[in-house]
Enzyme design. Structure first.
Site, PDB file in Angstrom:
ATOM      1  N   CYS A 176     -14.218  20.959 -38.971  1.00  0.00           N
ATOM      2  CA  CYS A 176     -13.843  20.375 -40.268  1.00  0.00           C
ATOM      3  C   CYS A 176     -12.402  20.741 -40.625  1.00  0.00           C
ATOM      4  O   CYS A 176     -11.621  19.894 -41.056  1.00  0.00           O
ATOM      5  CB  CYS A 176     -14.816  20.859 -41.338  1.00  0.00           C
ATOM      6  N   PHE A 204     -14.698  16.353 -51.702  1.00  0.00           N
ATOM      7  CA  PHE A 204     -14.932  15.416 -50.598  1.00  0.00           C
ATOM      8  C   PHE A 204     -16.415  15.111 -50.475  1.00  0.00           C
ATOM      9  O   PHE A 204     -17.245  16.012 -50.516  1.00  0.00           O
ATOM     10  CB  PHE A 204     -14.432  16.033 -49.279  1.00  0.00           C
ATOM     11  N   CYS A 234     -22.991  23.372 -44.097  1.00  0.00           N
ATOM     12  CA  CYS A 234     -23.179  22.622 -45.345  1.00  0.00           C
ATOM     13  C   CYS A 234     -24.060  21.400 -45.177  1.00  0.00           C
ATOM     14  O   CYS A 234     -24.770  21.014 -46.090  1.00  0.00           O
ATOM     15  CB  CYS A 234     -21.824  22.239 -45.952  1.00  0.00           C
ATOM     16  N   GLY A 251     -18.121  25.446 -55.776  1.00  0.00           N
ATOM     17  CA  GLY A 251     -18.409  26.882 -55.719  1.00  0.00           C
ATOM     18  C   GLY A 251     -17.352  27.682 -56.456  1.00  0.00           C
ATOM     19  O   GLY A 251     -16.369  27.134 -56.960  1.00  0.00           O
ATOM     20  N   ASP A 261     -15.246  30.074 -55.339  1.00  0.00           N
ATOM     21  CA  ASP A 261     -13.954  30.308 -54.699  1.00  0.00           C
ATOM     22  C   ASP A 261     -12.967  29.167 -54.962  1.00  0.00           C
ATOM     23  O   ASP A 261     -11.822  29.397 -55.354  1.00  0.00           O
ATOM     24  CB  ASP A 261     -14.141  30.486 -53.184  1.00  0.00           C
ATOM     25  N   SER A 262     -13.431  27.952 -54.748  1.00  0.00           N
ATOM     26  CA  SER A 262     -12.502  26.837 -54.918  1.00  0.00           C
ATOM     27  C   SER A 262     -12.159  26.631 -56.391  1.00  0.00           C
ATOM     28  O   SER A 262     -11.050  26.217 -56.726  1.00  0.00           O
ATOM     29  CB  SER A 262     -13.086  25.562 -54.308  1.00  0.00           C
TER      30      SER A 262
END
Lengths: 495, 385
Positions: free
Chosen positions: A239, A174, A332, A152, A154-155
């Protein structure tokens, strides 16, 4: 694009290098499927982060055979960080230029197979830690950062900002579950391929780690179990508590890097503790409370200093394809958003009674897993005033309903604490992701928990959700925990 | 490689020098349009009509039953679409085998889009149509049936005589694509009562870009192109005179030299078959006996076709691949799938087709190169141990 292969491709086809399979590889990766007509397999021998040996096998078109041969030659003898940086563009260059129309997939396929071999190597080396959770080696590594990259915007911008700030950055994606969009039998899911491509376009090495087992145990099973037990789960919290930061730290230690980074909107303040970001509407401190202190100490959140609109603008300016990806939504591992169906596929739902707070039976329901506290829809009863679920009792199979007023609480009991600062500093508590903090006092409860006494009543406090305490400045997180069960005003304790 | 050994004669054949010689006067110098009244026009017209006679003779037809087209595909399209569209309004059903060339397959799909119902005829594991299946598929409202004379991929020769007779008895027009069969199998529309039959010049040592459709006298065919009304209104447009002349010579030679070519080709074919039989896990596809004299179609286990074709190309041998890889995805051949093969196998097939120019020495060298290429690619293959 040309219509035919250039001579370099044919040269690799007729005289491929590094053909075969290592007898005792440290990692093995395969991509493609004989049903699609292409299969590529890489075995690698990596010692001290150097790719000492590479062998490959290919069944596929000339582009696949040649790309595998060229790639093997490019990574043999190189440091893992350099090997993981080889992009489709570099590989195509090594093959003498653009491949014919429709053959570009060969580049994706061979890179995917090699990266799966790297992943296998890393997973083998760190397997136990990735299954059990990891607090970090505590080694003071170099200045590098492992940046988690989901595919995405943001990352991606996170990694870019770190790179531009002068950090040595390695991106990691991941593998968490099998429900990724674009999942196929042959290649990695589109999200992984897209993240890899994004990292490579920024000139960054890209890694993958397989965390499916860990994620399944600590997040998905917990998610389903929560419903069975009448709790409201928060999988993002689970998470962050057990998976994402730990895995990034594992890789950072493996690579000798000091830092980990994610694209969360939050800041790290002295303590260390979490502090609210510049963009308060994107604030994610609420879901980050369980990150262990020793991991937070090595975490960077570059986006804490930016507004989302600025982040998108940066992505557009730098020409990142992710600039236009939609905002990720919900959970997700349930891409269709139908989490009731997801839960019901995994548990046996027993019908039971819908009762009022006095215990009078008002109707029937098809299973407690369909209900969470505060829910209004799907109760299946008509009443003059709207009915809300006020309590779920898995033991007796009862779903208790009442008026909105019945949902009000003035006390919240919290357990499983993660304190960053001294508990006395807590002056407000937030109990929902989109809620506002409510002024409170906090004191230790019997049995190791804590109790927050609220200055004003709030509704919709559901067991299983997070309670996050903020300091008097309203900026810093003091600590957080999980809501245990509630004391409704004037009511006997439930469940 | 200056002169690769050419073993892809089903794709196209080399131009026969005798054909080229006959064409040259029509390519250079002054030329006329066969539709013109003047002497140059008349001379062009005569050349076209002479060629028409030769092409007609190749299939045992009379000259006025031959319509020149731009090639095999146009001939197939004209036959299939033309027969269906000229059928009475209540006849909205067509029967097509599963092993047709794309020209017929796609024309049938076009008819489906126009509202025709299409019934496929299955084939056996060798790609052979059972005449009983055709008979079962025919209905009173069937506008046409189409079965290829000999399949272009696996080389199986269909029982067209029987198939055409079944259709004739039931008064159903029958189209057959004889593009691969021409020059390798005796064609006689007296024996095989087809309504229409498609031919192509470049598969029998003629020029590319010219073909013909045989249309039995009295069979109504709706044109698919419109213009000056050439070719009896069935194929408007100025004639490709040089091409047609070349086709005529090629057709005449094909008829005259048929026996000698078939003997030569089948000798080479059988030498290849014997040679590849020594390589493990290589299988012949298509009917073992009822097959074209020039066709060897092989499944090479553990080896992907494109890499094998290009490997051999680098060694100086041109063969055909059995599958097409496009837009990042391989597409399995519908013909092989119809023969019951799975998609995996369909990526591992190659086609070796000999011609009258090939020699025994070439075949011997090829076998050596082939076996080396297969061994090398299998060494590389994760799917072959």
């Amino acid at each position: 694009m040309p219509e035919t292969y250039n001579p370099r491709v044919i040269e690799h086809l007729v005289r491929p290098r590094n053909v075969g399979e290592l007898p005792e590889p440290s990692g093995r990766g395969e991509s493609g499927d004989s049903a699609c007509g292409d299969v590529v397999c890489f075995t690698v021998g990596i010692r001290s982060n150097v790719v000492e040996e590479v062998r490959y096998q290919a069944y596929g078109c000339a582009a696949c055979v040649a790309a595998g041969s060229a790639l093997a030659g490019m990574v043999e003898g190189r440091h893992l960080l350099e090997a993981a940086r080889v992009s489709k563009a570099k590989l195509e260059e090594a093959l003498g230029g653009a491949l014919p129309v429709g053959k570009e997939h060969a580049l994706t396929l061979v890179l995917d197979a090699l990266h799966k071999a790297f992943e296998d190597h890393l997973n083998r080396g760190t397997g136990e830690m990735l299954v059990e959770g990891y607090g970090g080696s505590g080694r003071e590594g170099g200045g590098g950062v492992v940046a988690a990259m989901s595919g995405g915007v943001d990352s991606a911008v996170t990694a870019l900002l770190l790179k531009e700030a002068g950090y040595e950055v390695a991106a990691v994606t991941f593998r968490l579950h099998d429900g990724e969009r674009g999942s196929r039998s042959c290649c990695s899911p589109d999200t992984v391929l897209f993240a890899r491509d994004t990292a490579h376009r920024m000139g960054l090495p890209h890694f993958t780690l397989n965390l499916k087992e860990l994620f399944h145990r600590r997040v998905m099973q917990d998610f389903v179990g929560s419903y069975e037990e009448g709790r409201t789960p928060n999988p993002c919290v689970a998470c962050n508590a057990h998976v994402k930061f730990h895995a990034a730290a594992v890789l950072a230690d493996e690579l000798g890097f000091r830092h980990v980074a994610t694209g969360h909107y939050a800041r790290v303040a002295e303590g260390p503790t979490l502090a609210r970001p510049v963009d308060e509407r994107k604030d994610q401190t609420y879901v980050l409370w369980p990150v262990p202190k020793e991991l937070l100490a090595r975490t960077l959140f570059p986006l804490g200093e930016y507004r989302k609109t600025e982040v998108r603008a940066i992505a557009q300016e730098r020409g990142l394809a992710v600039a236009y990806t939609p905002e990720s939504q919900d959970i997700c591992f349930i891409p269709d958003g139908d989490y009731r169906r997801f839960v019901r596929k995994r548990v046996v739902a027993e019908p039971g009674d819908v009762v009022d707070r006095e215990g009078a039976v008002l109707g029937r329901h098809a299973g407690v897993v369909d209900f969470t506290v505060g829910q209004r829809r799907g109760i299946g009863l008509s009443a003059p005033t709207p009915l809300y679920v006020t309590e779920v009792r898995p033991g007796t199979g009862q779903v208790v309903v009442g008026k909105k007023k019945d949902l009000e609480v003035r006390e919240v009991r919290v357990g499983g604490m993660n304190w960053f600062l001294a508990p006395e500093e807590a002056s407000s508590v937030q109990v929902r992701y989109n809620g506002s903090p409510v002024p409170c006092t906090v004191e230790e409860d019997e049995g190791g928990g804590w109790v927050a006494r609220l200055e004003e009543p709030v509704v919709g406090v559901a067991p299983g959700q997070s309670a996050v305490f903020y300091a008097g400045d309203g900026e810093r997180v003091v600590g957080g925990g999980v809501v245990r069960h509630r004391f409704a005003q004037g009511n006997a304790p439930g469940g | 490689m200056a002169h690769p050994v050419y073993l892809d004669n089903a794709a196209t054949t080399p131009l026969d020098p005798r054909v080229l010689e006959a064409m040259l006067p029509h390519l250079g110098g002054r030329r006329g349009n066969p539709s013109s009244l003047h002497a140059l026009g008349a001379s062009a017209r005569e050349a076209v009509e002479e060629a028409r006679g030769s092409v007609a003779a190749l299939v045992g037809a009379s000259a006025e039953e031959i319509v020149f087209t731009s090639g095999g595909t146009e001939a197939d399209d004209l036959g299939v679409l033309g027969l269906a569209r000229s059928a009475p309004a209540e006849k909205r059903h067509v029967v097509v085998s599963r092993v047709e060339h794309a020209a017929v397959r796609e024309a049938a799909r076009r008819l489906e889009a126009e509202g025709f119902e299409v019934t496929p005829i299955e084939v056996d594991e060798d790609g052979l149509v059972d005449p009983a299946d055709l008979a079962d598929a025919l209905r009173p409202e069937t506008a046409l049936a189409a079965v290829v004379w000999a399949n272009n991929e696996v080389g199986t020769i269909e029982p067209v005589r029987e198939l055409a007779r079944i259709c004739a008895e039931r008064d159903v027009p029958f189209h057959t694509d004889a593009v691969q069969a021409a020059g390798r199998v005796p064609l006689d529309v007296g024996e095989v009562p087809a309504s229409t039959l498609a031919l192509s010049a470049h598969k029998l040592y003629g020029p590319q870009g010219v073909g013909a459709l045989y249309v039995r006298k009295g069979v109504p065919v709706e044109p698919i192109s419109y213009g000056g009304g050439q070719e009896g209104g069935l194929r408007s447009g100025t004639h490709n005179v040089a091409g047609i002349v070349g086709f005529g010579v090629a057709a005449r030679l094909a008829r005259e030299e048929l026996d000698e070519r078939v003997a030569h080709e089948s000798g080479l074919r059988d030498a290849i078959l014997a040679g590849v039989a020594r390589i493990p896990d290589v299988r012949l596809n298509g009917h073992p006996e009822r097959r074209l004299s020039n066709n060897v179609h092989l499944t090479v286990e553990g080896v992907e076709a494109e890499s094998l074709v290009l490997f051999l190309d680098a060694l100086g041998y041109a063969i055909g691949s059995g599958s097409a890889c496009s837009s990042g995805e391989h597409k399995a051949s519908p013909v092989l799938l119809a023969m019951g093969r799975d998609e995996r196998e369909a990526f591992s097939v190659v086609r070796v087709t000999v011609g009258k120019e090939n020699t025994a020495a070439e075949v011997e060298d090829f076998l050596e190169a082939f076996s080396e290429a297969v061994a090398r690619l299998r060494e590389l293959s994760p799917l072959y141990n």
